[in-house]
Design an enzyme around this catalytic site. Structure first.
Site, PDB file in Angstrom:
ATOM      1  N   CYS B 310       0.989  -1.231  -0.128  1.00 46.00           N
ATOM      2  CA  CYS B 310       0.049  -0.101  -0.095  1.00 46.00           C
ATOM      3  C   CYS B 310       0.890   1.193   0.052  1.00 46.00           C
ATOM      4  O   CYS B 310       1.998   1.061  -0.209  1.00 46.00           O
ATOM      5  CB  CYS B 310      -0.836   0.043   1.273  1.00 46.00           C
ATOM      6  SG  CYS B 310      -2.291   1.081   1.007  1.00 46.00           S
ATOM      7  N   ASP B 311       0.432   2.307   0.351  1.00 44.45           N
ATOM      8  CA  ASP B 311       1.259   3.760   0.324  1.00 44.45           C
ATOM      9  C   ASP B 311       2.351   3.883  -1.071  1.00 44.45           C
ATOM     10  O   ASP B 311       1.642   4.154  -2.146  1.00 44.45           O
ATOM     11  CB  ASP B 311       1.887   3.859   1.475  1.00 44.45           C
ATOM     12  CG  ASP B 311       1.199   4.097   2.610  1.00 44.45           C
ATOM     13  OD1 ASP B 311      -0.162   3.711   2.602  1.00 44.45           O
ATOM     14  OD2 ASP B 311       1.411   4.373   3.804  1.00 44.45           O
ATOM     15  N   HIS B 312       3.529   3.532  -0.737  1.00 43.34           N
ATOM     16  CA  HIS B 312       4.124   3.849  -1.922  1.00 43.34           C
ATOM     17  C   HIS B 312       4.508   2.222  -2.683  1.00 43.34           C
ATOM     18  O   HIS B 312       5.733   2.093  -2.984  1.00 43.34           O
ATOM     19  CB  HIS B 312       5.644   4.102  -1.279  1.00 43.34           C
ATOM     20  CG  HIS B 312       5.362   5.379  -0.291  1.00 43.34           C
ATOM     21  ND1 HIS B 312       5.383   5.147   0.947  1.00 43.34           N
ATOM     22  CD2 HIS B 312       5.811   6.605  -0.626  1.00 43.34           C
ATOM     23  CE1 HIS B 312       5.092   6.466   1.620  1.00 43.34           C
ATOM     24  NE2 HIS B 312       5.473   7.355   0.598  1.00 43.34           N
TER      25      HIS B 312
END
Lengths: 717, 717
Positions: B310-312
């Protein structure tokens, strides 16, 4: 007798009632309905006798013996999927064999096409063959799992009006055929027939032609259900000969697909192609050529000729340039609402115009419910409702005559109905008396509706029939409505005195304009007009065509943007202003209901005034652009409240909000029409309830008026 | 200790509770949350210590002193309309200056474009100039009333997760910057930094990277509201250097417009262009290159490296071909529903997978309502609801580990919540124990979803988050779901053992497929498959793209057609069959509610079985095509009833309706998963009410089962 302008349907055996009603309603003409033979008692009186004549249907003996002069059309066979490399298509499957007969006379390979609808490619004619005997086309070398259709010609062997009467009114008489005067032998025969007919109708003063040659198309399936219908379509005016002549005249040959159009058949809601426009022009030219000959014959007998603006009106184009060249003395049409009234009254011809109102004196009403016969019919209510719709349009621009149709024997059983018709006749004549001195007051400046069709399809935008929609609202508002095409707008710009430009309709339709909105000239012209102080009114999906990241091309003008599957990741972060009150919504009581909406609309700039929402969806918004103003309305459904919204939107967009109380009424259920030159103002109640309203005069001074249901009052000014 | 597979969030100062809960929940790993320094009491025990590290955010001193190594992205300036031949555009208007800083370092004329959005043309660079000082572009020689935008580069000076925490959790610490390891100097520095970090974390057993380099994009306006967001977008991984290198690698230069895409920014819902696919591939290659270096360093210390999905995560592509080459030992992710669970569990890698469940031990829940703090929070209910969604997906395909996140000090105040988590942990381990011996019974054959993205975007179709939609229904059904791209379908055809092909999504989207449905190879392949006995399941706007007279390209297969503005003159004359009962709707109680519908659908052939309508609109239909079957469903909204409809539709389409009572339950609120090899069948209650159900075994013999709310029972078989 009152002052006339009224046509009465006469009925044999009802001579006494005919004369009484002629007196009561002020009739000055008698209509010799189909199938009615008028008695000498009537014909010898001082009425104009109007007799109807449908030339293409008149001589059934000729038609039957010249079946291959019947009108033709292209049908597209229902799509069939090839499961192997041979595919047999039953051409007529899904189509009525009562209505159509396969054309096995003209060369199929020349006029037909087999199309691979998976690729859009025309199949090489060597790869298919027609079996005329069983009405099939066999494709060899088909691509398995591709879909194929055949564009093929048929003869229409059941004339549409005859078919309509059989289906709707359970007629059992033999099916009538319609003949195509495009065939020279038939054209000559019809002229002879007309001579004979005129000989046989010495008492006829006016010949009402129904209409010329080509019906608006109605296509039936085997169960005689309507598959396709379009009141403005040039689909029923085809013949192999006309297709050949088109090539000579226009310098190129139409392919079947130019007319079949993938099964859309150039529906009037589609952006018209050049080929289809050329076809319309070609048919218009040859249709007006026959009709001119017919009218000349009638005139030679000292009679008048009038044309019915319905049924076989295709090719005549009352808004076209050749219309007056036919020489008709009048135009006549049934009228169900304000839109249809304006379609007649705005037609750019000075010949006499007559409209026939509903309800017809028929056992059932338009939707087949009991009317003059059976339980629950209420002809008085219907009379008042229809008249209220037509009246508001008539107050803006009137026609010359009115009338009713049907059977007097049904009407006379309802004395109250006879009184209602008397009211209609008298109100109509009052309107004309005042309007003769000068038209009713309207908001200054032109309100221009731009569509792909422009004035040729004035008041013909396909909306919910018979109630009508946005055009119906406009038909009776005190604004000066003009239709204009995008091509005219590109060439000539907007008229100098345009106050508001309207763009109305669904995305990609001929009404909304589709790809015209990607034309720089169009958007430059419209933006310059608005920025310079003009008004814009976008309704439904205005300026909508996905292009360069936006669906609404005039997002900057409208102040709103519309979500599409492509920009679903873009959030609505601009709220716009949410004024607690606004000129446009000043009369809204409760919520705004604009009917079914397409898509979701958000604010495009922080300054847009959001006037109504449905959930997150902006349904009504006002925006400023340069010195001009714009109103966005997400949909439209006809109601008294929404008519008022349109009226206010137009005044606001025009920057005339300060003038809203000049010749207007306070109560949206009422309207007014000020005939300033005549010194009278009509105040009308558009509702079935009694209403009180304030009438504002030309200086904005109000006076209270009370009105009975549907009443019209004349106020001296 | 129970048998592990559970990661506990540790908290300094809560050593006793940490150990107690580790025992209760069977934790075998301790998560060293951001900001938490674990005490020696804990770190010295026999737990695996997991520490998180976000490389691009880790060294803020470096990031601040290398601002022009911050991640870049293209923004499109908000459209502006030229009123004269000069137009000044304020580039950053509408964008957050906290989040973005105009790139005045790289040559604007090389990397930017000014576009006339009226014509779509790129404006000659000689006709515009940048004023770096005031952040404006001035266009000279503009066409009046045309709309212009500028595609320009910015540096993102506020890392997205830091920004999220500031906005959502009202953090007031300094804004963090994210650095781009694509810059060689930064790349080298990060490796040194990692060495140092590893030196400083001797007790860490597992380094959890968050994640690699590029965040899924979130674009904010001045008010820090989200303007644009896409969890799968390659919009936040741009740098001038990467654009230059792309040209060297791929042999052509990307234009700014390839990435700006008229402001749609290649949203994942759009059909991907070749340029965008190439960009994804290019970013994937260089991202996996950095990550490999980082993982190697971790491994060199004898530690494990796991990646946060998730995120990056952009550039890492767990479903892509380079993923395993990075060498990660595990993948970890929060999971909110069955879709997200399957996104993890189906990822084609054998490395360990861990999911973190909701609710987080945070004061408020996902939608900001009170949870562990304040009035009205109900962490027990949330725990059960989230687990019920994830559990059904876990029963189909499980992950290796689970865990929770947040602050233990909040959780310990709710003993009943602690018990609920214990139930989750135990049920999870029971599932794994049985699944280890062989997966749960599923309907024979593959259920293939075809999209433009195929397996790269498995379980990533953008639907209503967090509740989920159609994919959520599928995530827990006893069918073997596979994702496939249209390109694969064209190249290789469908897998031999495909039972049902699903086409789901809005018209023209990457999910539904848009123009792929005009590709003969696609429709040939799909029709041949179905005609040969395959199943088709079309949901929302399946096969939809207007082409050759139809919107639904597989009208013949689906048995229905969809109205468009072009065919509004065509009537619905085919009724189809209206069976009083049908296998698919056998469990429907009342009416079928599929949520918001697009357009109106009619029967396309007389044999189609119409199973549900909304007004005239067909919402559910079953059709036969050759030896195969097809189901059409006009929309989808998640509910227990609709999950059952999908299940029945799939069985019917597959021709497996006779097998529906093999390992299934009678009550739609219950489900089952038969681990035949293990000899146990899980029966679950998906509802908050007690339920009775009949469990059908592999021979269709039923037994009655009673279940408490959300209960899972194991039945020995």
């Amino acid at each position: 007798m009152k002052n006339g302008r009224f046509t009465l349907p006469a009925e044999a055996g009802m001579e006494k009632e005919t004369l009484e009603l002629a007196e009561k309603w002020g009739a000055d003409a008698i209509r010799d309905s189909d199938g009615t033979v008028l008695s000498p008692e009537i014909t010898e009186l001082d009425f104009d006798i109007l007799s109807t004549l449908c030339m293409i249907r008149a001589d059934q003996d000729w038609n039957r013996s010249h079946k291959h002069h019947c009108q033709q059309k292209y049908l597209m066979s229902d799509p069939r999927t090839a499961e192997a490399d041979t595919l047999v298509i039953d051409l007529m499957s899904g189509y009525s064999k009562d209505q159509f007969e396969l054309d096995t006379v003209n060369d199929a390979k020349k006029y037909w096409d087999v199309i691979d609808r998976t690729t859009g490619e025309v199949v090489d004619p060597s790869k298919w063959s027609l079996s005329a005997a069983d009405g099939t086309v066999t494709i060899t070398g088909a691509s398995p799992w591709h879909v194929y259709t055949v564009n093929f010609l048929v003869f229409q062997i059941w004339e549409s009006t005859s078919m309509y009467n059989h289906i709707t009114n359970n007629w059992t008489s033999p099916h009538q055929l319609g003949i195509d005067p495009y065939q020279p032998e038939t054209r000559a025969h019809l002229l002879e027939y007309l001579d004979k007919w005129l000989d046989e109708h010495p008492n006829t003063d006016i010949v009402r032609f129904t209409s010329v040659a080509y019906q608006f198309p109605i296509v039936k399936n085997e169960a005689l259900e309507t598959r396709w219908q379009d009141w403005c379509s040039y689909r029923d005016c085809i013949s192999a000969k006309a297709l050949d002549d088109f090539e000579k005249k226009k310098g190129y040959r139409l392919r079947s697909e130019d007319l079949v159009d993938a099964g859309y058949y150039n529906a009037t809601d589609r952006l018209p192609t050049k080929a289809y426009r050329d076809w319309v022009d070609f048919v218009n030219e040859f249709t007006t050529d026959f009709a001119r000959e017919w009218v000349e014959k009638v005139h030679a007998r000292g009679k008048k000729a009038v044309m019915f603006f319905c049924d076989h009106w295709i090719g005549t184009e009352p808004y076209g340039e050749r219309f007056e060249s036919m020489g008709f003395d009048g135009l006549v049409n049934p009228v169900i609402n304000g839109t249809e009234l304006r379609r007649m009254s705005d037609a750019p011809t000075s010949i006499s115009k007559e409209v026939r109102f509903y309800p017809y004196f028929f056992p059932v009403n338009l939707v087949g419910e009991p009317l003059f016969v059976g339980e629950g019919g209420d002809p008085v209510r219907e009379c008042k409702e229809y008249w209220a719709k037509a009246r508001r349009a008539m107050l803006r621009k009137g026609v010359d005559r009115i009338g009713y149709g049907g059977y007097l024997n049904l009407a006379v059983k309802f004395p109250e109905f006879l009184d209602s018709v008397e009211v209609v006749a008298n109100e109509f004549r009052q309107i004309l008396d005042h309007a003769d001195k000068g038209a009713a007051y309207a908001m200054p400046g032109k309100v221009v509706i731009v569509t792909a069709w422009g004035k040729l399809r004035s008041w013909m935008i396909g909306e919910d029939w018979p109630s009508g929609g946005f055009l119906e609202a406009l038909s009776g508002l005190q604004v000066d409505v003009h239709f204009m095409s995008f091509d005219e707008l590109k060439k000539d710009g907007l008229p100098e005195d345009t106050s508001v430009l309207i763009n109305y309709g669904k995305a990609r339709s001929s009404w909304s304009g589709g790809t015209y909105w990607t034309d720089p000239k169009v958007v430059e012209t419209v933006r310059a007009f608005i920025a310079g102080g003009g008004g814009f009114f976008g309704v439904c999906e205005p300026t909508a065509i996905e292009h360069q990241g936006r669906l609404l091309q005039l997002e900057d003008v409208l102040g709103v943007w519309r979500s599409t599957p492509s920009n679903v990741r873009s959030n609505n972060v601009i709220t716009g202003k949410r004024p607690s009150q606004h000129f446009i919504t000043a009369d809204v009581n409760g919520t705004v209901d604009l009917g079914e909406l397409a898509g979701v609309t958000y604010a495009a700039n922080p300054e847009v005034e959001v006037l109504s929402t449905k959930g997150d969806n902006i349904t009504l918004a006002a925006n400023r652009f340069g010195k001009g103003r714009s109103v966005y309305m997400a949909g439209f459904t006809l109601s008294i409240d929404n008519i008022r919204l349109v009226q206010r939107a137009l005044y606001w967009a025009a920057g005339k909000d300060k003038e809203f109380t000049r010749w207007n009424t306070s109560n949206p259920a009422t309207e007014c029409a000020a005939f300033v030159e005549a010194g009278y103002c009509a105040v009308t109640n558009q509702s079935a309830d009694a209403q009180k309203t304030t009438l504002y005069d030309g200086d904005g001074n109000g006076q209270e008026i009370s009105l009975d249901p549907y009443e019209m009052k004349w106020v001296k000014i």
